[in-house]
Scaffold this motif. Structure first.
Motif, PDB file in Angstrom:
ATOM      1  N   GLY A  22      18.565  -5.321 -58.496  1.00  0.00           N
ATOM      2  CA  GLY A  22      17.861  -5.802 -57.300  1.00  0.00           C
ATOM      3  C   GLY A  22      16.461  -5.229 -57.192  1.00  0.00           C
ATOM      4  N   GLY A  23      16.323  -3.938 -57.472  1.00  0.00           N
ATOM      5  CA  GLY A  23      15.005  -3.326 -57.452  1.00  0.00           C
ATOM      6  C   GLY A  23      14.095  -3.860 -58.534  1.00  0.00           C
ATOM      7  N   LEU A  24      14.671  -4.118 -59.702  1.00  0.00           N
ATOM      8  CA  LEU A  24      13.881  -4.671 -60.801  1.00  0.00           C
ATOM      9  C   LEU A  24      13.378  -6.071 -60.461  1.00  0.00           C
ATOM     10  N   ILE A  25      14.266  -6.919 -59.963  1.00  0.00           N
ATOM     11  CA  ILE A  25      13.872  -8.289 -59.622  1.00  0.00           C
ATOM     12  C   ILE A  25      12.909  -8.307 -58.439  1.00  0.00           C
ATOM     13  N   GLY A  26      13.215  -7.509 -57.404  1.00  0.00           N
ATOM     14  CA  GLY A  26      12.318  -7.447 -56.237  1.00  0.00           C
ATOM     15  C   GLY A  26      10.946  -6.902 -56.587  1.00  0.00           C
ATOM     16  N   GLY A  27      10.915  -5.866 -57.419  1.00  0.00           N
ATOM     17  CA  GLY A  27       9.637  -5.311 -57.840  1.00  0.00           C
ATOM     18  C   GLY A  27       8.821  -6.280 -58.666  1.00  0.00           C
ATOM     19  N   MET A  28       9.512  -7.040 -59.523  1.00  0.00           N
ATOM     20  CA  MET A  28       8.792  -8.036 -60.319  1.00  0.00           C
ATOM     21  C   MET A  28       8.223  -9.140 -59.424  1.00  0.00           C
ATOM     22  N   LEU A  29       8.985  -9.576 -58.429  1.00  0.00           N
ATOM     23  CA  LEU A  29       8.492 -10.630 -57.530  1.00  0.00           C
ATOM     24  C   LEU A  29       7.305 -10.158 -56.700  1.00  0.00           C
ATOM     25  N   VAL A  30       7.407  -8.970 -56.119  1.00  0.00           N
ATOM     26  CA  VAL A  30       6.293  -8.454 -55.323  1.00  0.00           C
ATOM     27  C   VAL A  30       5.080  -8.182 -56.209  1.00  0.00           C
ATOM     28  N   GLY A  31       5.312  -7.674 -57.415  1.00  0.00           N
ATOM     29  CA  GLY A  31       4.209  -7.462 -58.343  1.00  0.00           C
ATOM     30  C   GLY A  31       3.517  -8.762 -58.718  1.00  0.00           C
ATOM     31  N   TYR A  32       4.311  -9.809 -58.924  1.00  0.00           N
ATOM     32  CA  TYR A  32       3.721 -11.103 -59.251  1.00  0.00           C
ATOM     33  C   TYR A  32       2.935 -11.661 -58.066  1.00  0.00           C
ATOM     34  N   ILE A  33       3.453 -11.480 -56.863  1.00  0.00           N
ATOM     35  CA  ILE A  33       2.764 -11.984 -55.670  1.00  0.00           C
ATOM     36  C   ILE A  33       1.432 -11.266 -55.463  1.00  0.00           C
ATOM     37  N   LEU A  34       1.424  -9.943 -55.655  1.00  0.00           N
ATOM     38  CA  LEU A  34       0.233  -9.152 -55.345  1.00  0.00           C
ATOM     39  C   LEU A  34      -0.722  -8.966 -56.512  1.00  0.00           C
ATOM     40  N   CYS A  35      -0.335  -9.355 -57.733  1.00  0.00           N
ATOM     41  CA  CYS A  35      -1.215  -9.108 -58.873  1.00  0.00           C
ATOM     42  C   CYS A  35      -2.483  -9.961 -58.774  1.00  0.00           C
ATOM     43  N   PRO A  36      -3.601  -9.426 -59.241  1.00  0.00           N
ATOM     44  CA  PRO A  36      -4.838 -10.208 -59.192  1.00  0.00           C
ATOM     45  C   PRO A  36      -4.795 -11.368 -60.183  1.00  0.00           C
ATOM     46  N   ARG A  37      -5.422 -12.453 -59.799  1.00  0.00           N
ATOM     47  CA  ARG A  37      -5.553 -13.626 -60.670  1.00  0.00           C
ATOM     48  C   ARG A  37      -7.047 -13.894 -60.830  1.00  0.00           C
ATOM     49  N   TYR A  38      -7.517 -13.738 -62.046  1.00  0.00           N
ATOM     50  CA  TYR A  38      -8.952 -13.806 -62.297  1.00  0.00           C
ATOM     51  C   TYR A  38      -9.370 -15.149 -62.862  1.00  0.00           C
ATOM     52  N   LYS A  39     -10.594 -15.507 -62.521  1.00  0.00           N
ATOM     53  CA  LYS A  39     -11.241 -16.694 -63.062  1.00  0.00           C
ATOM     54  C   LYS A  39     -12.631 -16.251 -63.523  1.00  0.00           C
ATOM     55  N   LEU A  40     -13.093 -16.805 -64.624  1.00  0.00           N
ATOM     56  CA  LEU A  40     -14.426 -16.449 -65.114  1.00  0.00           C
ATOM     57  C   LEU A  40     -15.479 -17.028 -64.180  1.00  0.00           C
ATOM     58  N   GLY A  41     -16.427 -16.182 -63.822  1.00  0.00           N
ATOM     59  CA  GLY A  41     -17.500 -16.598 -62.928  1.00  0.00           C
ATOM     60  C   GLY A  41     -18.801 -16.833 -63.673  1.00  0.00           C
ATOM     61  N   ASP A  42     -19.902 -16.616 -62.972  1.00  0.00           N
ATOM     62  CA  ASP A  42     -21.236 -16.830 -63.541  1.00  0.00           C
ATOM     63  C   ASP A  42     -21.605 -15.715 -64.513  1.00  0.00           C
ATOM     64  N   TRP A  43     -22.568 -16.019 -65.373  1.00  0.00           N
ATOM     65  CA  TRP A  43     -23.083 -15.031 -66.311  1.00  0.00           C
ATOM     66  C   TRP A  43     -24.069 -14.127 -65.584  1.00  0.00           C
ATOM     67  N   GLU A  44     -23.839 -12.816 -65.662  1.00  0.00           N
ATOM     68  CA  GLU A  44     -24.759 -11.859 -65.075  1.00  0.00           C
ATOM     69  C   GLU A  44     -25.860 -11.517 -66.071  1.00  0.00           C
ATOM     70  N   LEU A  45     -25.469 -11.275 -67.306  1.00  0.00           N
ATOM     71  CA  LEU A  45     -26.386 -11.059 -68.425  1.00  0.00           C
ATOM     72  C   LEU A  45     -25.946 -11.991 -69.544  1.00  0.00           C
ATOM     73  N   SER A  46     -26.627 -11.928 -70.669  1.00  0.00           N
ATOM     74  CA  SER A  46     -26.272 -12.829 -71.771  1.00  0.00           C
ATOM     75  C   SER A  46     -24.900 -12.512 -72.360  1.00  0.00           C
ATOM     76  N   ASN A  47     -24.425 -11.268 -72.176  1.00  0.00           N
ATOM     77  CA  ASN A  47     -23.118 -10.897 -72.721  1.00  0.00           C
ATOM     78  C   ASN A  47     -22.157 -10.361 -71.653  1.00  0.00           C
ATOM     79  N   VAL A  48     -22.494 -10.522 -70.381  1.00  0.00           N
ATOM     80  CA  VAL A  48     -21.659 -10.024 -69.287  1.00  0.00           C
ATOM     81  C   VAL A  48     -21.370 -11.180 -68.331  1.00  0.00           C
ATOM     82  N   ARG A  49     -20.098 -11.390 -68.084  1.00  0.00           N
ATOM     83  CA  ARG A  49     -19.695 -12.467 -67.192  1.00  0.00           C
ATOM     84  C   ARG A  49     -18.868 -11.891 -66.045  1.00  0.00           C
ATOM     85  N   ASN A  50     -19.089 -12.360 -64.843  1.00  0.00           N
ATOM     86  CA  ASN A  50     -18.357 -11.880 -63.674  1.00  0.00           C
ATOM     87  C   ASN A  50     -16.943 -12.442 -63.654  1.00  0.00           C
TER      88      ASN A  50
END
Length: 98
Positions: A22-50
């Motif tokens: 129960g703790g394993l499944i509950g922890g995985m669900l809460v971790g999935y809910i709260l984990c960050p989901r990233y998307k690539l943004g604009d280019w800050e420099l020629s080799n750095v992207r937000n």
């Protein structure tokens, strides 16, 4: 996790795996809910992207609170069913084997 589950399933020690699972499944669900989901943004420099975090705001925390309340409600229902005699624990797994 594997060692704890192994001891519980082996029968060597009287460990109930329901709380571990129960703790394993509950922890995985809460971790999935709260984990960050990233998307690539604009280019800050020629080799750095937000990176933009799409999992911001109050919705993940509201979902976590709702998940916790539902889990607690299920626990209370199971306690009532147990005290009324509808559910019976498996006492043989709790007794040490000689």
């Amino acid at each position: 996790v594997i060692i704890n589950l192994g001891f519980g399933f082996s029968g060597i020690l009287p460990i109930d795996n329901s709380a571990h699972l129960g703790g394993l499944i509950g922890g995985m669900l809460v971790g999935y809910i709260l984990c960050p989901r990233y998307k690539l943004g604009d280019w800050e420099l020629s080799n750095v992207r937000n990176l933009i975090d799409l999992n911001k705001g109050s919705l993940p925390w509201i979902t976590t609170v709702v998940f916790a309340l539902v889990t607690f409600a299920i626990f209370l229902v199971l306690v009532v069913l147990f005290t009324q005699g509808y559910l019976h624990p498996h006492y043989e797994s709790l007794v040490l084997r000689r």
